[in-house]
Motif scaffolding. Structure first.
Motif, mmCIF file in Angstrom:
data_model
loop_
_atom_site.group_PDB
_atom_site.id
_atom_site.type_symbol
_atom_site.label_atom_id
_atom_site.label_comp_id
_atom_site.label_asym_id
_atom_site.label_seq_id
_atom_site.Cartn_x
_atom_site.Cartn_y
_atom_site.Cartn_z
ATOM 1 N N PRO A 15 0.807 -1.224 0.000
ATOM 2 C CA PRO A 15 0.000 0.000 0.000
ATOM 3 C C PRO A 15 0.840 1.274 0.000
ATOM 4 N N ASP A 16 2.105 1.201 0.467
ATOM 5 C CA ASP A 16 2.969 2.376 0.471
ATOM 6 C C ASP A 16 4.412 1.928 0.651
ATOM 7 N N ALA A 17 5.323 2.895 0.500
ATOM 8 C CA ALA A 17 6.752 2.590 0.564
ATOM 9 C C ALA A 17 7.174 2.143 1.957
ATOM 10 N N SER A 18 6.572 2.708 3.012
ATOM 11 C CA SER A 18 6.956 2.308 4.373
ATOM 12 C C SER A 18 6.611 0.848 4.651
ATOM 13 N N SER A 19 5.523 0.352 4.066
ATOM 14 C CA SER A 19 5.167 -1.064 4.237
ATOM 15 C C SER A 19 6.195 -1.962 3.561
ATOM 16 N N VAL A 20 6.705 -1.519 2.406
ATOM 17 C CA VAL A 20 7.746 -2.287 1.721
ATOM 18 C C VAL A 20 8.993 -2.388 2.599
ATOM 19 N N ALA A 21 9.428 -1.248 3.160
ATOM 20 C CA ALA A 21 10.624 -1.246 3.997
ATOM 21 C C ALA A 21 10.446 -2.132 5.223
ATOM 22 N N ALA A 22 9.267 -2.033 5.854
ATOM 23 C CA ALA A 22 9.012 -2.856 7.033
ATOM 24 C C ALA A 22 8.937 -4.333 6.669
ATOM 25 N N GLY A 23 8.327 -4.643 5.512
ATOM 26 C CA GLY A 23 8.237 -6.034 5.083
ATOM 27 C C GLY A 23 9.593 -6.637 4.791
ATOM 28 N N ARG A 24 10.477 -5.872 4.188
ATOM 29 C CA ARG A 24 11.817 -6.384 3.890
ATOM 30 C C ARG A 24 12.581 -6.707 5.179
ATOM 31 N N LYS A 25 12.381 -5.886 6.221
ATOM 32 C CA LYS A 25 13.062 -6.149 7.494
ATOM 33 C C LYS A 25 12.620 -7.473 8.112
ATOM 34 N N LEU A 26 11.339 -7.792 7.930
ATOM 35 C CA LEU A 26 10.790 -9.027 8.524
ATOM 36 C C LEU A 26 10.979 -10.246 7.629
ATOM 37 N N ALA A 27 11.452 -10.060 6.418
ATOM 38 C CA ALA A 27 11.569 -11.173 5.460
ATOM 39 C C ALA A 27 12.866 -11.947 5.684
ATOM 40 N N VAL A 28 13.028 -12.461 6.901
ATOM 41 C CA VAL A 28 14.184 -13.293 7.252
ATOM 42 C C VAL A 28 13.662 -14.553 7.923
ATOM 43 N N PRO A 29 14.197 -15.712 7.585
ATOM 44 C CA PRO A 29 13.640 -16.977 8.095
ATOM 45 C C PRO A 29 13.570 -17.056 9.611
ATOM 46 N N ARG A 30 14.533 -16.456 10.342
ATOM 47 C CA ARG A 30 14.542 -16.614 11.800
ATOM 48 C C ARG A 30 13.342 -15.937 12.462
ATOM 49 N N THR A 31 12.695 -15.003 11.761
ATOM 50 C CA THR A 31 11.535 -14.314 12.325
ATOM 51 C C THR A 31 10.275 -15.160 12.241
ATOM 52 N N TRP A 32 10.297 -16.201 11.419
ATOM 53 C CA TRP A 32 9.099 -16.960 11.115
ATOM 54 C C TRP A 32 9.193 -18.399 11.619
ATOM 55 N N SER A 33 8.026 -18.952 11.955
ATOM 56 C CA SER A 33 7.925 -20.360 12.330
ATOM 57 C C SER A 33 6.686 -20.954 11.682
ATOM 58 N N ASP A 34 6.688 -22.283 11.543
ATOM 59 C CA ASP A 34 5.544 -23.001 10.966
ATOM 60 C C ASP A 34 5.111 -22.412 9.631
ATOM 61 N N ALA A 35 6.069 -21.968 8.837
ATOM 62 C CA ALA A 35 5.747 -21.406 7.520
ATOM 63 C C ALA A 35 5.617 -22.523 6.501
ATOM 64 N N GLY A 36 4.741 -22.339 5.546
ATOM 65 C CA GLY A 36 4.568 -23.343 4.502
ATOM 66 C C GLY A 36 3.774 -22.796 3.335
ATOM 67 N N ALA A 37 3.781 -23.558 2.253
ATOM 68 C CA ALA A 37 3.036 -23.188 1.048
ATOM 69 C C ALA A 37 2.435 -24.445 0.451
ATOM 70 N N SER A 38 1.221 -24.327 -0.085
ATOM 71 C CA SER A 38 0.542 -25.484 -0.669
ATOM 72 C C SER A 38 -0.005 -25.128 -2.035
#
Length: 438
Positions: A15-38
């Motif tokens: 929706p805006d540039a700040s969301s992109v910046a924040a999303g990139r910071k969180l786009a690291v595997p150690r921040t996530w658990s139980d992730a998957g795709a089907s």
């Protein structure tokens, strides 16, 4: 597994540039658990650890795409959904057979709602009752239009002096009566009068323009039976006659490979309005898919930005620039190339639209190889875009001009924009084989 999206496609959903910046910071595997795709359903999910004890549960329905997250953000997609998609695009989310429980519940509820929507009604329609309802509505609208015409005449007879100090109250009272008369389009037109009256220096000319346009619409409605059907459809839509989505989709569709170029949200009349810009590869036709929703509620993404979709799009009656998505013929493919039109062609298209719809305020366009330039306009300096032929158009920025200027870097770029009464309003740019939201 369905073809993974590129990072550019994910960023284009933000929706805006700040969301992109924040999303990139969180786009690291150690921040996530139980992730998957089907694959069935086509979805991505995961748990993102925030500052609290309970991680945020995030799910993305790739077929929409649609988003769900337990975080309190009012942005859609939120930074967690963007981060999860960036992880998936980078190959850091494993493929699994079944969604996690929190994802499965939400995806199942979406599938059930879709099935109920598609299920035909078993109740037989009552044509007589429908005709009576339509006649009652026509009578209410006609009464509201007649009252508005008398009010417009009063405004002109009394003169415009003092209108800039009257405030919004008097206009809102008239608009409320038109809403009760089931003419919401006319109510919006009256609210535009209040905005014009409060617009600062030069307000009398702008207010008179809005009064003239509203009077033209009132007179057009009085002559509906004598207008050509295409013009009558425009008048009915501008007055606010409702349309059914099933009727739009029942009309013949325009099949093409549609480039999905931009998506942006605005708030209007307490509703979030989402516009998705598309362009036909074969036809060169520019159009928008428009969605509405209350603030704070998620809106679906009808087509993923940064892709090419082979689909049937259906034009809305009375609005040649708005389309709805019908049947799709295959999965989206990555966007490879975007070509625009000259400013002279844009001028012709804008004139053609105004000839059909004099009340039009925006038209989707793709400007080919234009350069943003700042030029002196009287005592001030204003931004314009100039093409290879030397033609120019004023640029109206939603925020500031510097993102487009930085993307262009003094070179010609292809710009996705809305042509408005004041000029072109950029929403995205295609530069160095990348789609950049503005």
């Amino acid at each position: 597994m369905a073809e993974r999206w590129s990072a550019e496609q994910v960023v284009a959903l933000a929706p805006d540039a700040s969301s992109v910046a924040a999303g990139r910071k969180l786009a690291v595997p150690r921040t996530w658990s139980d992730a998957g795709a089907s694959t069935a359903p086509a979805a991505v999910w995961g748990l993102c650890q925030g500052s609290g004890k309970t991680p945020y549960a995030t799910v993305v329905d790739l077929a929409g795409p649609a988003f769900r997250c337990s975080c309190p953000s009012r942005k859609f997609p939120c930074k967690h959904a963007l981060a999860l998609l960036l992880l998936w695009a980078g190959g850091d989310v494993p493929d699994v057979a079944e969604p996690a429980e929190h994802a499965r519940e939400w995806l199942s509820s979406r599938a059930e709602r879709a099935a109920r929507t598609e299920r035909p009604s078993t109740a037989a329609p009552d044509p007589d009752a429908a005709a009576r309802r339509a006649e009652r509505r026509r009578a209410r609208v006609a009464d509201g239009v007649a009252d508005l015409e008398r009010w417009l005449h009063d405004q002109v007879e009394q003169g415009l002096t003092g209108s800039d100090r009257a405030g919004y109250g008097p206009y809102e009272q008239v608009a409320a009566r038109l809403v009760d008369a089931q003419a919401p389009g006319l109510a919006d037109g009256v609210r535009n009068l209040a905005t014009a009256a409060a617009s600062g220096e030069g307000w009398p000319a702008r207010l008179l323009d809005e009064l003239a346009l509203l009077h033209l619409l009132v007179r057009g409605h009085a002559r509906l039976d004598t207008l050509e059907e295409s013009t009558a459809a425009v008048v009915r839509r501008r007055v606010g006659e409702p349309e059914r989505q099933q009727d739009v989709l029942a009309a013949p569709g325009l099949r093409d490979r549609w480039q999905v170029l931009a998506q942006h949200d605005t708030v209007r009349n307490r509703l979030v309005v989402r516009r998705v810009h598309v362009r036909g590869e074969a036809t060169g036709r520019d159009a928008v898919v428009v969605l509405f929703g209350p603030p704070g509620q998620p809106l679906d993404v009808p087509l993923p930005v940064g892709t090419v979709v082979d689909a049937d799009l259906h034009v809305h009656p009375g609005d040649p620039t708005r389309v709805s998505v019908g049947e799709r013929h295959g999965d989206p493919a990555p966007l490879r190339e975007v070509r625009g039109t000259t400013l002279a062609q844009v001028a012709d298209a804008w004139s053609g639209l105004l000839a059909v719809d004099p009340w039009a305020t925006a038209m989707p366009v793709v400007l080919g190889d234009v350069t943003p330039v700042r030029r002196r306009d009287g005592r001030s300096r204003a931004w314009v875009v100039v093409d290879a032929a030397g033609d120019t158009l004023p640029v109206v920025f939603r925020d500031d001009p510097w993102r487009l200027v930085a993307v262009a870097g003094g070179r010609p770029v292809t710009v996705v924009a809305d042509r408005t009464v004041a000029g072109v309003r950029p929403v995205a740019a295609w530069c160095d084989d990348e789609l950049v939201p503005l």
